[in-house]
Design an enzyme around this catalytic site. Structure first.
Site, PDB file in Angstrom:
ATOM      1  N   THR A 171       0.841  -1.085  -0.072  1.00 63.99           N
ATOM      2  CA  THR A 171       0.007  -0.162  -0.075  1.00 63.99           C
ATOM      3  C   THR A 171       1.087   1.268   0.125  1.00 63.99           C
ATOM      4  O   THR A 171       1.949   1.175   0.406  1.00 63.99           O
ATOM      5  CB  THR A 171      -0.962  -0.228   1.234  1.00 63.99           C
ATOM      6  OG1 THR A 171      -1.810  -0.955   1.123  1.00 63.99           O
ATOM      7  CG2 THR A 171      -1.524   1.195   1.601  1.00 63.99           C
ATOM      8  N   ARG A 199     -14.396  -6.738   0.215  1.00 67.02           N
ATOM      9  CA  ARG A 199     -13.541  -6.293   1.325  1.00 67.02           C
ATOM     10  C   ARG A 199     -13.285  -5.141   1.316  1.00 67.02           C
ATOM     11  O   ARG A 199     -12.620  -4.623   0.425  1.00 67.02           O
ATOM     12  CB  ARG A 199     -12.519  -7.286   1.718  1.00 67.02           C
ATOM     13  CG  ARG A 199     -11.752  -7.341   2.694  1.00 67.02           C
ATOM     14  CD  ARG A 199     -10.209  -6.478   2.447  1.00 67.02           C
ATOM     15  NE  ARG A 199      -9.500  -6.598   3.534  1.00 67.02           N
ATOM     16  CZ  ARG A 199      -8.239  -5.791   3.507  1.00 67.02           C
ATOM     17  NH1 ARG A 199      -8.255  -5.193   2.656  1.00 67.02           N
ATOM     18  NH2 ARG A 199      -7.608  -5.847   4.618  1.00 67.02           N
ATOM     19  N   VAL A 200     -13.219  -4.154   2.490  1.00 65.45           N
ATOM     20  CA  VAL A 200     -12.672  -2.920   2.521  1.00 65.45           C
ATOM     21  C   VAL A 200     -11.657  -2.964   3.472  1.00 65.45           C
ATOM     22  O   VAL A 200     -12.003  -3.569   4.759  1.00 65.45           O
ATOM     23  CB  VAL A 200     -13.885  -1.866   2.756  1.00 65.45           C
ATOM     24  CG1 VAL A 200     -13.087  -0.461   2.955  1.00 65.45           C
ATOM     25  CG2 VAL A 200     -14.568  -1.607   1.850  1.00 65.45           C
ATOM     26  N   GLY A 201     -10.649  -2.399   3.263  1.00 68.33           N
ATOM     27  CA  GLY A 201      -9.376  -2.562   4.468  1.00 68.33           C
ATOM     28  C   GLY A 201      -9.225  -1.261   5.199  1.00 68.33           C
ATOM     29  O   GLY A 201     -10.129  -0.274   4.938  1.00 68.33           O
ATOM     30  N   ASP A 202      -8.221  -1.033   5.834  1.00 69.39           N
ATOM     31  CA  ASP A 202      -7.914   0.122   6.995  1.00 69.39           C
ATOM     32  C   ASP A 202      -7.752   1.244   6.043  1.00 69.39           C
ATOM     33  O   ASP A 202      -8.078   2.403   6.427  1.00 69.39           O
ATOM     34  CB  ASP A 202      -6.722  -0.277   7.779  1.00 69.39           C
ATOM     35  CG  ASP A 202      -5.506  -0.462   7.120  1.00 69.39           C
ATOM     36  OD1 ASP A 202      -5.553  -1.377   6.166  1.00 69.39           O
ATOM     37  OD2 ASP A 202      -4.426   0.262   7.198  1.00 69.39           O
ATOM     38  N   THR A 222       0.167   1.251   6.867  1.00 73.76           N
ATOM     39  CA  THR A 222       0.141  -0.030   5.707  1.00 73.76           C
ATOM     40  C   THR A 222       0.655  -1.237   6.666  1.00 73.76           C
ATOM     41  O   THR A 222       0.907  -0.888   7.840  1.00 73.76           O
ATOM     42  CB  THR A 222       1.302   0.258   4.851  1.00 73.76           C
ATOM     43  OG1 THR A 222       1.146  -1.082   3.850  1.00 73.76           O
ATOM     44  CG2 THR A 222       2.445   0.279   5.387  1.00 73.76           C
TER      45      THR A 222
END
Ligand code: ASP
Length: 305
Positions: A171, A199-202, A222
């Site tokens: 990232t 899916r959504v990440g941070d 990241t």
């Protein structure tokens, strides 16, 4: 240099065990991003413009997990998340799960500038971006052969196990302080390899993978997104700076908390409105580059003293 403050720009290109044969591409990539962002700051441009410019360069660079060349979902598609935040006003723009945008950070910028909302996802985000002048592309244009092969390998290894833990984190992120004394932060990602579609990440969630407030700090993270989200890690680190801790100490403490509380791993960069910065990671390497009036550095920092 315009106005009173001395600009600072800090960018990262992921934190993991970046192999030797990929090290040069990572260092070159963060250097080029730094140059693009610095060009903006040098002519008196805003920190928001600077972090956007830096991120665009890394999204266009296939070395990173952002834009074209990102990790693939379990069904072989690219799904991108990005967030941009202005520390002076707390205005923010985020997009999640976009599949047809080459530079999701540009879409995030449009959300920040043109939308009454903070966060748009999937088709709605794409439509909004297109209506505001950003051309769409086919998802296949974002998929590269290296990632098709990587997905095939990981699916063979992971057969029967849940797609929850992956060790590669490419990232990209940037934090900047401009000549008006305003900070901004941006983060962009293709997420984790073999992720479940949707899916959504941070990375694109406010306070998790990215945060900026002139009263505390600009932050980008990241790493393994699920633990970072649960700890709202970027905001947690910014709060420590607001309480008086130096950004370097706050960065170290945030990563320590990630590791001890949830056995997470990753990296973080921080910058406050006084130009003090911090960087920490508990992964073997982290790609980063920094520029200020004191000079320029780029590298793959190892943890420890
Ligand atoms: N944090 C990102 C995510 O979980 C991945 C990364 O940093 O590379 O989506």
């Amino acid at each position: 240099m315009a106005e009173g403050h001395s600009p600072v720009l800090l960018v990262h290109g992921g934190a993991w065990a970046i192999p030797d044969d990929m090290a040069e591409a990572h260092v070159n990539g963060v250097r080029l991003a730094l140059a693009a962002g610095w060009k903006v700051l040098e002519r008196g441009g805003s920190s928001v413009d600077a972090v956007e410019a830096a991120i665009v360069v890394m999204e266009d660079d296939e070395a990173f997990d952002a834009g074209r060349g990102s990790f693939l979902t379990s069904d072989g598609r690219v799904q991108l998340d990005a967030l941009l935040m202005d520390g002076a006003t707390l205005r923010a723009g985020g997009v999640g799960c976009v599949e047809r945008i080459r530079n999701p950070i540009r879409a995030a910028r449009l959300v920040l500038d043109e939308s009454p909302h903070v966060y748009l996802v999937a088709e709605g985000a794409e439509r909004f971006a297109q209506e505001h002048g950003l051309p769409l592309c086919a998802n296949e244009e974002l998929v590269i052969e290296r990632e098709v092969e990587r997905l095939r390998e990981v699916r063979e290894q992971a057969a029967g196990r849940p797609p929850e833990f992956f060790a590669e984190h490419d990232t990209v992120g940037a934090v900047a302080l401009d000549s008006r004394g305003k900070v901004a932060a941006a983060t962009s990602t293709g997420g984790t390899l073999n992720k479940t579609p949707g899916r959504v990440g941070d990375s694109s969630l406010i306070g998790c993978g990215c945060y900026a407030d002139n009263e505390s700090a600009a932050v980008s993270t990241t790493g393994w997104g699920e633990p970072i989200m649960k700890l709202v890690l970027a905001k947690w680190a910014a709060d420590r700076v607001q309480e008086g801790m130096a950004p370097e100490a706050a960065a170290g403490m945030a990563i320590e908390r990630l590791e001890t509380r949830l056995a997470g791993h990753g990296g973080i960069i921080l910058l406050d409105a006084r130009g003090r910065h911090g960087l920490a990671h508990n992964t073997p390497r982290m790609a980063w580059a920094l520029k200020s009036a004191h000079g320029e550095w780029a590298g793959i920092k190892r943890p420890g003293p």
